[in-house]
Scaffold this active site. Structure first.
Site, PDB file in Angstrom:
ATOM      1  N   LYS A  58      26.807 -29.667   6.363  1.00 39.74           N
ATOM      2  CA  LYS A  58      25.576 -29.443   5.588  1.00 39.74           C
ATOM      3  C   LYS A  58      25.440 -30.517   4.513  1.00 39.74           C
ATOM      4  O   LYS A  58      24.356 -31.074   4.307  1.00 39.74           O
ATOM      5  CB  LYS A  58      25.595 -28.041   4.955  1.00 39.74           C
ATOM      6  CG  LYS A  58      25.383 -26.937   5.983  1.00 39.74           C
ATOM      7  CD  LYS A  58      25.696 -25.542   5.461  1.00 39.74           C
ATOM      8  CE  LYS A  58      25.548 -24.531   6.601  1.00 39.74           C
ATOM      9  NZ  LYS A  58      26.026 -23.185   6.290  1.00 39.74           N
ATOM     10  N   GLN A 102      28.362 -19.875   1.362  1.00 37.58           N
ATOM     11  CA  GLN A 102      28.791 -19.837   2.765  1.00 37.58           C
ATOM     12  C   GLN A 102      29.378 -18.462   3.099  1.00 37.58           C
ATOM     13  O   GLN A 102      30.196 -17.913   2.356  1.00 37.58           O
ATOM     14  CB  GLN A 102      29.821 -20.950   3.021  1.00 37.58           C
ATOM     15  CG  GLN A 102      30.242 -21.103   4.466  1.00 37.58           C
ATOM     16  CD  GLN A 102      29.116 -21.551   5.412  1.00 37.58           C
ATOM     17  OE1 GLN A 102      28.185 -22.235   5.017  1.00 37.58           O
ATOM     18  NE2 GLN A 102      29.203 -21.142   6.657  1.00 37.58           N
ATOM     19  N   ASP A 125      18.808 -19.581   1.992  1.00 40.13           N
ATOM     20  CA  ASP A 125      19.298 -18.829   3.158  1.00 40.13           C
ATOM     21  C   ASP A 125      18.352 -17.675   3.505  1.00 40.13           C
ATOM     22  O   ASP A 125      18.488 -17.067   4.567  1.00 40.13           O
ATOM     23  CB  ASP A 125      20.659 -18.205   2.816  1.00 40.13           C
ATOM     24  CG  ASP A 125      21.802 -18.842   3.575  1.00 40.13           C
ATOM     25  OD1 ASP A 125      21.557 -19.413   4.647  1.00 40.13           O
ATOM     26  OD2 ASP A 125      22.940 -18.754   3.074  1.00 40.13           O
TER      27      ASP A 125
END
Ligand code: GUN
Length: 287
Positions: A58, A102, A125
């Site tokens: 990422k 994460q 997200d």
């Protein structure tokens, strides 16, 4: 729908690269007007090697399009309260546009509590309940990256969704539930399947669009697929050290119109939509 003698295997990496090129041009224009670069903060708790590798990917993707990224690596003993403090800091930092924690998190830390603590404007997200609620209501919001990436694939491959039968296998908060909402908003008729669904194969055979997001290796067999269907494989499992998807990719050849491979399929698009969500958070922040 007519049978498809030739199944197109979707080049998710190629699509991702096209979109990233467009985004890097947009960022270049911002920089040329003396604006700071967009910035994504990634938070990793613990030392899970797979998570560390995803984070690395990422951050590399950010760098390649001219986006800043900052990393907060926290030890696996980190408490929920300590993680909440880090999020407070990132929420109030005006130079941070997007925040990603994460998953999975170590035991003792609730993923829902953490998602709720992220400023909804920075929740790239799309897991904060405000964004989840807005998605349900059909309001503008950050959409979770994998479902958003799947919608891009379906759009770029001109998959008709209006009135189509869509079947989603898996009901996770991060893929199954949001993709079912997005497909519904695109006027598909959506059937949600899960581990207790009866006659799963027969339900799948009704699908014009079949999304497999359950993490069961090669669950979807060739004869589960209606000729001409679009098949999206989201699952990744490790079998004898080898990564496999939820779809028997060889088995669907000659039946599906399109299929995403488990490598270079949905994965690169997920990262791309993370970049897109961060860029849109940045532009909203500028405004
Ligand atoms: N772990 C696996 N997929 C994801 C994702 O899309 N977002 C986050 N935050 N963690 C993940």
């Amino acid at each position: 729908m007519p049978p498809s003698p030739q199944t197109v295997v979707v080049d998710g990496l190629g699509l991702a690269q096209e979109m990233r090129k467009e985004m890097s041009e947009v960022i270049g224009r911002h920089l040329s007007q003396d604006r700071r670069a967009p910035c994504l903060a990634v938070v990793l708790v613990g030392d899970d090697p797979a998570s560390a590798s995803y984070i690395k990917g990422k951050r590399r993707a950010c760098k390649r399009i001219g986006m800043e990224s900052v990393e907060r690596k926290l030890p696996k003993e980190t408490t929920e309260a300590e993680l909440l403090e880090v999020l407070d800091e990132l929420n109030s930092d005006d130079t941070v546009d997007g925040i990603l924690v994460q998953l999975p998190l170590p035991g003792g830390i609730s993923a829902n509590t953490i998602a709720t603590a992220i400023d909804p404007a920075k929740d790239v997200d799309g897991l904060n309940p405000v964004n989840v609620g807005r998605l349900v209501l059909g309001e503008p919001c950050h959409v979770p990256c994998t479902p958003a990436g799947i919608m891009e694939i379906l759009e770029r491959f001109e998959t008709p969704l209006e009135g189509a039968q869509a079947v989603v296998i898996g009901r996770s908060a991060i893929v199954g539930k949001p993709i079912s909402l997005l497909l519904q908003q695109a006027n598909a008729t959506v059937t949600m399947c899960h581990s207790r669904t009866r006659d799963l194969a027969d339900v799948c055979r009704t699908a014009d669009v079949l999304i497999a997001a359950v993490g069961v290796p090669k669950l979807v067999k060739g004869d589960w697929v209606k000729p001409g269907a679009s098949v999206i494989d989201v699952g990744v499992s490790s079998v004898d050290g080898e990564l496999v998807g939820d779809v028997d990719t060889e088995g669907v050849q000659g039946r599906a119109k399109i299929v995403t491979p488990h490598r270079r399929g949905v994965g690169p698009m997920t990262i791309t939509l993370l970049l897109a969500n961060t860029l849109s958070a940045y532009e909203a922040n500028l405004a």
